[in-house]
Write an enzyme that holds these catalytic residues in place. Structure first.
Site, PDB file in Angstrom:
ATOM      1  N   LYS A   1      -0.377  34.436 -28.833  1.00  0.00           N
ATOM      2  CA  LYS A   1      -1.165  34.248 -27.789  1.00  0.00           C
ATOM      3  C   LYS A   1      -1.098  33.396 -26.608  1.00  0.00           C
ATOM      4  O   LYS A   1      -0.634  33.960 -25.575  1.00  0.00           O
ATOM      5  CB  LYS A   1      -2.943  34.849 -28.133  1.00  0.00           C
ATOM      6  CG  LYS A   1      -3.420  34.905 -26.884  1.00  0.00           C
ATOM      7  CD  LYS A   1      -5.290  34.949 -27.832  1.00  0.00           C
ATOM      8  CE  LYS A   1      -6.323  35.540 -26.098  1.00  0.00           C
ATOM      9  NZ  LYS A   1      -7.214  35.723 -26.983  1.00  0.00           N
TER      10      LYS A   1
ATOM     11  N   ASP B   1     -16.627  28.692 -25.319  1.00  0.00           N
ATOM     12  CA  ASP B   1     -16.401  29.243 -26.304  1.00  0.00           C
ATOM     13  C   ASP B   1     -15.269  28.619 -26.839  1.00  0.00           C
ATOM     14  O   ASP B   1     -14.690  27.684 -26.769  1.00  0.00           O
ATOM     15  CB  ASP B   1     -15.499  30.455 -25.498  1.00  0.00           C
ATOM     16  CG  ASP B   1     -14.129  30.970 -27.447  1.00  0.00           C
ATOM     17  OD1 ASP B   1     -14.120  31.101 -27.874  1.00  0.00           O
ATOM     18  OD2 ASP B   1     -13.733  32.472 -26.577  1.00  0.00           O
TER      19      ASP B   1
ATOM     20  N   ASP C   1     -10.875  42.325 -30.714  1.00  0.00           N
ATOM     21  CA  ASP C   1     -10.697  40.451 -30.077  1.00  0.00           C
ATOM     22  C   ASP C   1      -9.361  40.276 -30.530  1.00  0.00           C
ATOM     23  O   ASP C   1      -8.808  40.484 -31.659  1.00  0.00           O
ATOM     24  CB  ASP C   1     -12.317  39.934 -30.696  1.00  0.00           C
ATOM     25  CG  ASP C   1     -11.913  38.544 -30.421  1.00  0.00           C
ATOM     26  OD1 ASP C   1     -10.740  37.836 -29.175  1.00  0.00           O
ATOM     27  OD2 ASP C   1     -11.938  37.755 -30.870  1.00  0.00           O
TER      28      ASP C   1
END
Ligand code: AMP
Length: 619
Positions: A87, A211, A24
């Site tokens: 990211k 999430d 992840d």
């Protein structure tokens, strides 16, 4: 029928018993997991306590690179050389980032050529791919230490909304870190797998994955059928998360301390102290009803009810995003079979209560919400390793596949990043009258000219019945099955002629070669565009030259001597231009011939029709 059987990666079928890890790669934290005695587990650090590796990279004066907790500690002492949230930059151009740049403590640079962002650290420029690769290297080292064995293959998760560029950038980061990225899996898919959802391939259901992390919120609606996860809709807020909850508590504490919140911007160490205490309070309130702490010698306190009142508007905002996603998927809450909770902030009782209330059913939150995505990635990796053979989950083709067409151009049939298994086809024809054979050469790669790509094999479709050029319909089908094997079939549709030939791959392809091919395609993009333009212009010129000669012959009696002379002259000029390497020159000559002959062609056609009509009348 012609068949080529090739494993796209190495020319063989995977034997499958080695460990493939699940990763992840998160905005704030990253984790690595694997299957241990049939159970997915996240790997802990040396202290044996933490599974999270902060996604932070620090570049020291002496060139040393730190990743994780050690790098996170440098965020305060050496912010200019400490990179976080990389990211958010993956696969993005500078233009995409103007909105976020203000939030980041480091420098993002515009790179003219590739137009992808780079980050400046001292005198070095790093791409987000290189930086992510550093995080992946740290995770690789962690699992290798745990297993006492080298690890070379991984599954990496990405948000469901990541586009092709962002997915490819993630794959490339894996490659740079020395990992063969067997699959890029959507984070919500991995979260569902962690709960065993989707493993029963006979069951069809629709799930919502909620999430809420430290800095971002995502909601994904997935449809699961036959072991295939399809993303129906995604929604979210890239700047909403647990950090905002902390910030609300900071404001609350400031009013108790009777200090203006604004002074924290100046008194950084006080700001940091209050922020850390606020996070501690938030976490405590997930278990207890009230919290008490100290700033200097002053006491601050907050109850769960007070905290909930502060964050209620933010939680409502996430529910509004859920409504948006449902609307996009054309669904209502009662159509959602399961709700999976992901991200540390879903531990906040108000969050899971509100989500359960909104959907009208209990949520899946028994697993550690920080680990659930990595655990699912490990399960997916295990399936790929061949340990759960009955399951088929989708992969993607790492490089484009296509065939060579006129002039050595690559005609892509299955584009890179296509989901596998897949099937795609296209019809081709002959370029010469009476052509009996057609050579079909299969290539893999991203460059416009086949000579720069990798040849997988070639075969000839024979026995096409003689027909004028352009009349045969040759159907070429590319089929990639779940094992990544490519079958190429060729068939002439008018006659039904098929050919069967087995072609062996030339050589296996390594990850390095694949990385080199990709980098090559990026650095040669402009040059490729030029050569493709030239070749296309030449092809057009060739076609027009043939047609022009035919036109002159067929219309001998209709054209005046001047018109014939001028047409011949323009044909000669086009021929000379076509032999040159100047695309614009060729296109000008094409244009000159076309515009001169267009009225002539009209007239010729009119006269032919008239003649035909007169003939009709006579008879
Ligand atoms: P993630 O990005 O998924 O790692 O989520 C991290 C966020 O979860 C941070 O804002 C943490 O403060 C928050 N978090 C972690 N543990 C808890 C907890 N027990 N209660 C509330 N929030 C938490």
């Amino acid at each position: 029928m012609a068949i080529i059987s090739i494993n796209l990666k190495d020319g063989t079928l995977d034997s499958g018993s080695e460990v493939i890890v699940g990763i992840d790669l998160g905005t704030t934290n990253s984790l690595v997991a694997y299957m241990k005695d049939g159970q997915a587990v996240c790997v802990k650090d040396d202290t044996g306590k933490n599974t999270l590796v902060p996604s932070v990279i620090h570049f020291a004066e002496n060139g040393a690179v730190l990743v994780g907790d050690a790098a996170k500690a440098k965020l305060i002492t050496d912010p200019g050389n400490t990179i976080y949230s990389v990211k958010r930059l993956m696969g993005k151009s500078y233009a995409d980032l103007t909105a976020v740049q203000g939030f980041l403590g480091y420098k993002i640079l515009d790179d003219d050529k590739a137009s992808l962002v780079k980050i400046r650290v001292k005198d070095h420029y790093y791409t987000p791919i290189q930086l992510s690769a550093e995080i992946l290297k740290a995770l690789k080292a962690r699992i290798e230490k745990e297993l006492q064995a080298p690890v070379a293959k991984a599954v990496i998760t990405v948000p469901a909304y990541f586009n092709d560029n962002q997915r490819q950038a993630t794959r490339d980061a894996g490659k740079l870190a020395g990992l063969d990225v067997l699959r890029i899996v959507n984070e919500p898919t991995a979260a569902a797998l962690a709960y065993g959802i989707g493993l029963d391939t006979t069951q069809a259901e629709i799930i919502a994955v909620y999430d809420l992390g430290g800095g971002t919120f995502d909601i994904s609606i997935l449809q699961i059928q036959d072991g295939i996860f399809e993303v129906l809709a995604t929604n979210g807020d890239t700047f909403l998360g647990g950090d905002d909850f902390d910030s609300a508590i900071v404001t609350f504490f400031c009013s108790q301390l009777k200090i203006e919140r604004e002074i924290l911007a100046e008194d950084k160490s006080l700001g940091q102290e209050i922020r850390l205490l606020a996070e501690l309070a938030k976490k405590a309130l997930s278990r207890s009803e009230k919290f008490e702490g100290k700033i200097g010698n002053q006491t601050v306190h907050i109850t769960r009810a007070e905290f909930e009142a502060q964050i209620a508007p933010m939680v409502q905002k996430t529910l509004d995003c859920c409504s948006g996603a449902l609307q996009d998927a054309k669904l209502t809450t009662d159509k959602i079979d399961k709700i999976v909770m992901v991200g540390g902030s879903t531990r906040v009782p108000l969050v899971h209560k509100s989500v359960a209330g909104y959907f009208g059913k209990p949520v899946f939150n028994s697993l550690n919400p920080d680990e659930v995505v990595a655990l699912g990635a490990a399960i997916q990796a295990d399936i790929l390793a061949g340990n759960q053979k009955e399951l088929l989950l989708l992969d993607i083709a790492p490089l484009s596949l296509g065939i060579e067409t006129v002039g050595g151009l690559m005609d892509v049939i299955i584009p890179r990043n296509s989901k596998v298994p897949t099937k795609a086809g296209r019809q081709y024809t002959t370029s010469v009258d009476g052509q009996k054979n057609l050579k079909i050469a299969v290539y893999q790669g991203e460059r416009d000219l086949v000579e720069n790509n990798r040849k997988l094999g070639e075969f000839t479709l024979r026995g096409i019945p003689p027909m004028p050029a352009g009349l045969p319909k040759i159907d070429i089908q590319f089929i990639i099955n779940a094992d990544g094997i490519l079958n190429v079939r060729a068939r002439e549709l008018r006659s039904g002629v098929e050919q069967e030939t087995d072609i062996r791959p030339t050589f296996g392809i390594t990850e390095e070669e694949m990385a080199a091919m990709l980098l090559d395609s990026i650095s040669h993009a402009q040059e490729d565009m030029r050569s493709r333009g030239l070749l296309e212009a030449r092809n057009e010129a060739d076609h027009l030259l043939q047609a022009g000669v035919k036109f002159l012959k067929q219309n001998e009696n209709i054209l005046t001597p001047e018109e014939k002379k001028e047409t011949k002259m323009l044909l000669d000029a086009l021929k000379t231009a076509a032999d040159s390497s100047d695309k614009d020159n060729i296109l000008q000559a094409v244009e000159a011939l076309n515009s001169y002959t267009a009225p002539l062609a009209h007239r010729a056609m009119d006269q032919t029709i008239q003649a035909a009509m007169q003939g009709k009348k006579v008879s």
